[in-house]
Design a protein around this motif. Structure first.
Motif, short mmCIF file in Angstrom:
data_model
loop_
_atom_site.label_atom_id
_atom_site.label_comp_id
_atom_site.label_asym_id
_atom_site.label_seq_id
_atom_site.Cartn_x
_atom_site.Cartn_y
_atom_site.Cartn_z
N SER A 117 54.87 20.72 45.33
CA SER A 117 54.33 22.05 45.59
C SER A 117 53.14 22.31 44.67
O SER A 117 52.99 21.67 43.62
CB SER A 117 55.41 23.11 45.35
OG SER A 117 56.51 22.92 46.23
N THR A 118 52.27 23.24 45.07
CA THR A 118 51.04 23.47 44.31
C THR A 118 50.85 24.94 43.97
O THR A 118 51.37 25.83 44.65
CB THR A 118 49.81 22.99 45.10
OG1 THR A 118 49.72 23.73 46.33
CG2 THR A 118 49.91 21.50 45.41
N VAL A 119 50.09 25.17 42.91
CA VAL A 119 49.68 26.52 42.50
C VAL A 119 48.19 26.45 42.17
O VAL A 119 47.77 25.61 41.36
CB VAL A 119 50.46 27.02 41.27
CG1 VAL A 119 50.03 28.44 40.91
CG2 VAL A 119 51.97 26.97 41.52
N GLY A 120 47.39 27.31 42.79
CA GLY A 120 45.95 27.29 42.56
C GLY A 120 45.37 28.68 42.39
O GLY A 120 45.95 29.66 42.89
N ALA A 121 44.25 28.77 41.70
CA ALA A 121 43.57 30.05 41.48
C ALA A 121 42.17 29.99 42.06
O ALA A 121 41.49 28.97 41.98
CB ALA A 121 43.48 30.36 39.98
N SER A 122 41.73 31.11 42.67
CA SER A 122 40.36 31.20 43.20
C SER A 122 39.87 32.65 43.13
O SER A 122 40.48 33.53 43.74
CB SER A 122 40.31 30.71 44.64
OG SER A 122 38.98 30.76 45.13
N PRO A 123 38.77 32.90 42.39
CA PRO A 123 38.10 31.95 41.50
C PRO A 123 38.89 31.75 40.22
O PRO A 123 39.81 32.52 39.93
CB PRO A 123 36.76 32.63 41.23
CG PRO A 123 37.07 34.09 41.35
CD PRO A 123 38.10 34.23 42.42
N THR A 124 38.51 30.75 39.45
CA THR A 124 39.23 30.46 38.21
C THR A 124 38.69 31.26 37.04
O THR A 124 39.27 31.24 35.95
CB THR A 124 39.14 28.97 37.88
OG1 THR A 124 37.76 28.58 37.82
CG2 THR A 124 39.86 28.13 38.94
N SER A 125 37.57 31.96 37.25
CA SER A 125 37.00 32.80 36.19
C SER A 125 36.51 34.11 36.80
O SER A 125 35.76 34.10 37.79
CB SER A 125 35.84 32.08 35.51
OG SER A 125 35.27 32.88 34.48
N VAL A 126 36.97 35.24 36.24
CA VAL A 126 36.56 36.56 36.72
C VAL A 126 36.30 37.47 35.53
O VAL A 126 36.72 37.20 34.40
CB VAL A 126 37.64 37.20 37.63
CG1 VAL A 126 37.82 36.41 38.91
CG2 VAL A 126 38.96 37.34 36.90
N THR A 127 35.60 38.56 35.78
CA THR A 127 35.29 39.53 34.73
C THR A 127 36.53 40.35 34.40
O THR A 127 37.25 40.81 35.29
CB THR A 127 34.17 40.47 35.19
OG1 THR A 127 33.03 39.69 35.56
CG2 THR A 127 33.80 41.45 34.09
N ALA A 128 36.76 40.54 33.13
CA ALA A 128 37.91 41.32 32.66
C ALA A 128 37.55 42.80 32.68
O ALA A 128 37.45 43.45 31.63
CB ALA A 128 38.32 40.87 31.26
N ASP A 129 37.38 43.34 33.90
CA ASP A 129 36.98 44.75 34.01
C ASP A 129 38.09 45.62 34.59
O ASP A 129 37.89 46.79 34.89
CB ASP A 129 35.72 44.87 34.88
CG ASP A 129 35.90 44.26 36.26
OD1 ASP A 129 37.05 43.88 36.61
OD2 ASP A 129 34.90 44.14 37.00
N GLY A 130 39.27 45.03 34.78
CA GLY A 130 40.40 45.80 35.29
C GLY A 130 40.40 46.00 36.79
O GLY A 130 41.34 46.61 37.34
#
Length: 265
Positions: free
Chosen positions: A134-147
């Motif tokens: 099984s897999t776990v992925g993130a998209s995008p892997t970098s985002v702004t920490a603006d809430g």
């Protein structure tokens, strides 16, 4: 037989011999759907032209092959119908793909000359969820920490043969940090997918772990990491300070000015 007109019983008894001319697959896994990667049985029968069971004269070997489907047929694929019998059960057959419309063919390889026969179409179910496949992925892997800016975390549940597994409940947990995780999209879909969204107000890297809670809290081995980065500089939140705030104007004493650039959070 009896002559009822003359009340005479005939002593001659006719014998009917059914001649085997073809093979048929009469049972797959006892009529239940096989599970991908799990051994199941197949019954091959010798039949006459009318589809009646018919004994073979000599030991007759048969081999199973895939007629329809996209998976790999494996395990034990051969068996022998013994002389003066009409069927053989081949145990230990395996199939890798979870799908419908699978058809097998039984072909005679030695012994009596029999026409090949096929099974009825059947469905193969997926196996148990595999924590490593099984897999776990993130998209995008970098985002702004603006809430408010989010990253999507996609969990895909698969069995050992990479077949998607549906109908499972999945949770998502951060390894550390202060990010916010949305509710799951629902049980795993027909493609095995469950999605979440994550957001943060703090610049940090967060690693997420998924758990299949339907199957005794099975922890999925792969993880996904999202890096939350600082936003644009905020003129009102950033700071400028002096230390000390008062010095002698002798061209030698100094004060240190410190500028700290901060985003809105």
């Amino acid at each position: 037989s009896t002559d009822t007109s003359d009340t005479v019983t005939l002593t001659t008894t006719p014998t009917v011999t059914f001649t085997a001319i073809k093979l048929a697959i009469t049972s797959v896994n006892g009529g239940a759907n096989p599970t991908a990667g799990t051994a199941f049985s197949v019954v091959v029968q010798a039949q006459d032209a009318s589809g009646n069971p018919a004994n073979v004269a000599a030991n007759t070997s048969v081999t199973l092959t895939r007629n329809a489907g996209t998976g790999t047929l494996g395990g034990t694929l051969t068996g022998t119908i013994s002389a003066n019998t009409n069927s053989v059960t081949i145990s230990g057959v395996t199939y890798t793909k979870a799908e419908s419309g699978v058809i097998l063919t039984a072909t005679r390889t030695s012994g009596d000359s029999l026409t090949a026969g096929t099974s009825a179409a059947f469905t193969v179910n997926p196996g148990a969820v595999s924590s490593s496949v099984s897999t776990v992925g993130a998209s995008p892997t970098s985002v702004t920490a603006d809430g408010s800016t989010t990253s999507s975390i996609t969990v895909t549940l698969k069995d050992a043969n990479s077949n998607p597994v549906s109908g499972k409940t999945v949770t998502l947990a951060p390894g550390s940090g202060s990010s916010t995780i949305s509710a799951a999209s629902g049980p795993s879909s027909a493609t095995g997918v469950v999605t979440f969204t994550v957001k943060d107000t703090k610049a940090e890297a967060v690693t997420y772990t998924a758990t299949d809670t339907t199957d005794s809290n099975l922890v999925i081995t792969p993880t996904a990491t999202v890096t939350f980065t600082a936003g644009v500089v905020s003129a009102s939140v950033s700071t400028v300070s002096a230390n000390p705030t008062s010095v002698v104007a002798n061209n030698a004493a100094t004060s240190t000015i410190t500028v700290i650039l901060l985003d809105a959070n």
